[in-house]
Structure formats: structure tokens, C-alpha cells
Design an enzyme around this catalytic site. Structure first.
Site, PDB file in Angstrom:
ATOM      1  N   CYS A 143       0.826  -1.211   0.000  1.00 32.00           N
ATOM      2  CA  CYS A 143       0.000   0.000   0.000  1.00 32.00           C
ATOM      3  C   CYS A 143       0.865   1.269   0.000  1.00 32.00           C
ATOM      4  O   CYS A 143       1.476   1.584  -1.019  1.00 32.00           O
ATOM      5  CB  CYS A 143      -0.987  -0.064   1.155  1.00 32.00           C
ATOM      6  SG  CYS A 143      -2.427   0.964   0.872  1.00 32.00           S
TER       7      CYS A 143
ATOM      8  N   HIS B  17      -3.078  -5.342   1.913  1.00 29.18           N
ATOM      9  CA  HIS B  17      -2.320  -5.597   3.148  1.00 29.18           C
ATOM     10  C   HIS B  17      -2.314  -7.078   3.557  1.00 29.18           C
ATOM     11  O   HIS B  17      -3.098  -7.460   4.435  1.00 29.18           O
ATOM     12  CB  HIS B  17      -2.947  -4.798   4.300  1.00 29.18           C
ATOM     13  CG  HIS B  17      -2.771  -3.325   4.182  1.00 29.18           C
ATOM     14  ND1 HIS B  17      -1.705  -2.651   4.730  1.00 29.18           N
ATOM     15  CD2 HIS B  17      -3.534  -2.381   3.576  1.00 29.18           C
ATOM     16  CE1 HIS B  17      -1.808  -1.360   4.478  1.00 29.18           C
ATOM     17  NE2 HIS B  17      -2.916  -1.184   3.781  1.00 29.18           N
TER      18      HIS B  17
ATOM     19  N   GLU C  32      -0.447  -8.526   5.530  1.00 37.20           N
ATOM     20  CA  GLU C  32      -0.059  -8.664   6.944  1.00 37.20           C
ATOM     21  C   GLU C  32      -1.265  -8.568   7.876  1.00 37.20           C
ATOM     22  O   GLU C  32      -1.149  -8.817   9.065  1.00 37.20           O
ATOM     23  CB  GLU C  32       0.995  -7.593   7.306  1.00 37.20           C
ATOM     24  CG  GLU C  32       0.496  -6.168   7.400  1.00 37.20           C
ATOM     25  CD  GLU C  32       0.206  -5.517   6.045  1.00 37.20           C
ATOM     26  OE1 GLU C  32       0.325  -6.197   5.001  1.00 37.20           O
ATOM     27  OE2 GLU C  32      -0.173  -4.336   6.044  1.00 37.20           O
TER      28      GLU C  32
HETATM   29  N1  GLN Z   1      -3.523   6.427   1.345  1.00 35.34           N
HETATM   30  C1  GLN Z   1      -2.190   6.159   1.833  1.00 35.34           C
HETATM   31  C2  GLN Z   1      -1.148   6.944   1.026  1.00 35.34           C
HETATM   32  O1  GLN Z   1      -1.476   7.522   0.010  1.00 35.34           O
HETATM   33  C3  GLN Z   1      -1.902   4.665   1.780  1.00 35.34           C
HETATM   34  C4  GLN Z   1      -2.821   3.917   2.718  1.00 35.34           C
HETATM   35  C5  GLN Z   1      -2.275   2.620   3.253  1.00 35.34           C
HETATM   36  O2  GLN Z   1      -1.083   2.368   3.239  1.00 35.34           O
HETATM   37  N2  GLN Z   1      -3.157   1.819   3.795  1.00 35.34           N
HETATM   38  O3  GLN Z   1      -0.038   6.972   1.425  1.00 35.34           O
END
Ligand code: GLN
Length: 202
Positions: free
Chosen positions: A84, A181, A183
Site C-alpha cells: 500500500c 495488506h 499482513e
Molecule cells: N492512502 C495512503 C497513502 O497515500 C496509503 C494507505 C495505506 O497504506 N493503507 O499513502
């Protein structure tokens, strides 16, 4: 074999536990370390960049001189997996769905263009079962939290999984990235996949 979890911000503890569980499952010798200093990074075979907030993670990496170091180590064989916000930090190019293009410190090691917060705000976070052939036949339950969408991939980027025809897991040599995610579930197959990648490149 040493796997580091970048200890700056985000779901660090969850990655630490999942990586330990994956090492046990694979029944190999391996160490998991929380890393935040230049010296820690030097000795790693693999580095996981957790999800959280990419602008915070990138800015602190830059302040600590870790951005260039990780990039240099990656070019010499370090495996890097970003989940992410971690994926966003690895990307060559990013922009936000609402704010548009705004400079943010990036590793630029993964040839993808990423739209941040592409599904919307926290309320639009969701879960979905994905088909990921590299992990076997059983679907992988994926958690998407304020996730980015990968809008463009370079020709050297392999797509490991799609959701609605958009890539959500990609690999480019020693760089692995997921918009979701792994994890946050009890399924350690993605962590095992990353550890195997580290073993191969060692
Ligand atoms: N929206 C976050 C970003 O742009 C990422 C969100 C996440 O890692 N769950 O950094």
C-alpha cells in the site's frame, strides 16, 4: 537470511509477526529485524515497507539518508516489498486522486504510475478475494485500506494479481508490491513468496 521491517510508520508490528510466521512455516533459518538506521539496512537480504502514509514514510526516509541507500542496495540485489503506502514509496510516479500531482520523496525503483487514494476515503476501504496464481489455487483474502490504484505498468513489470482489470500485485525483479495488506490476515503465503524471492537473490 535477514528480513527488515521498516520501522517508521504504519503496520510494522503486523508485518513483523507475519514474516516470523512465514519463516517458521517455510522451516528455514531466518531473522526478522525492525530497521530504521542506515547501519540496519546494510546487512539485509530483504526489506518490507509497511502501509501507512506514503508522504510521511518518504519524507522520513529522505531525512535519514535512507532513500538513496535503499535504492543503491536494491540495485545490488536487496529485495524490497512495499504494501500500500510502501508500494507508493517504491513507485516511479504518483499523483493523488483529489489533490493531483504533488512532489513526494520516492525510491523510484518500481516502474509504475500510481493514483493515491484512488478508491476514495477510509469509508470506501474494502476486502476482496483475489486469484493469485503465483500463490496457488486457493483465493487470497485481500484487505484494501485507502489503497492506491496502479494506473500504468512498465514493460518489465509482471502483474501477479488483478482486481477489476487493474493490477493489485506486481513484481519487477527483486521488487514486489501490493496495493493491499497481506499482513492483516492470517494467510502468510505472500510473506512466504517474498522470503523465497530473498532466498533466490541471496
Ligand atoms: N492512502 C495512503 C497513502 O497515500 C496509503 C494507505 C495505506 O497504506 N493503507 O499513502
Amino acid at each position: 537470511m535477514k528480513i527488515g521491517i521498516l520501522e517508521i510508520q504504519g503496520d510494522i508490528e503486523e508485518h513483523y509477526k507475519a514474516t516470523k510466521a512465514a519463516i517458521n512455516k517455510l522451516n528455514i533459518e531466518g531473522e526478522v529485524k525492525l530497521v530504521k538506521k542506515q547501519k540496519d539496512i546494510e546487512e539485509l537480504d530483504g526489506l518490507i515497507i509497511p502501509g501507512g502514509e506514503s508522504t510521511v514514510i518518504g519524507t522520513i526516509l529522505k531525512q535519514r539518508g535512507l532513500l538513496d541507500l535503499i535504492k543503491a542496495k536494491y540495485e545490488k540485489g536487496l529485495c524490497v516489498w512495499g504494501t500500500c503506502a510502501g508500494l507508493i514509496v517504491m513507485a516511479k510516479k504518483t499523483y493523488d486522486r483529489v489533490v493531483g500531482e504533488k512532489p513526494q520523496p520516492l525510491l523510484e525503483i518500481l516502474d509504475v504510475t500510481v493514483e493515491r487514494n484512488a478508491y476514495g476515503r477510509q469509508n470506501e476501504s474494502f476486502e476482496s478475494d483475489l486469484s493469485i496464481p503465483a500463490l496457488g489455487n486457493r483465493p487470497f483474502h485481500a484487505v484494501f485500506i485507502r489503497s492506491p490504484v496502479i494506473k500504468k505498468v512498465g514493460e518489465n513489470v509482471e502483474v501477479l494479481a488483478y482486481l477489476n482489470d487493474q493490477p493489485v500485485a506486481v513484481q519487477q525483479g527483486n521488487a514486489l508490491a501490493t496495493t493491499f495488506h497481506p499482513e492483516l490476515t492470517y494467510d502468510t503465503r505472500f510473506h512466504e513468496y517474498f522470503i523465497k524471492l530473498c532466498l533466490k537473490s541471496k
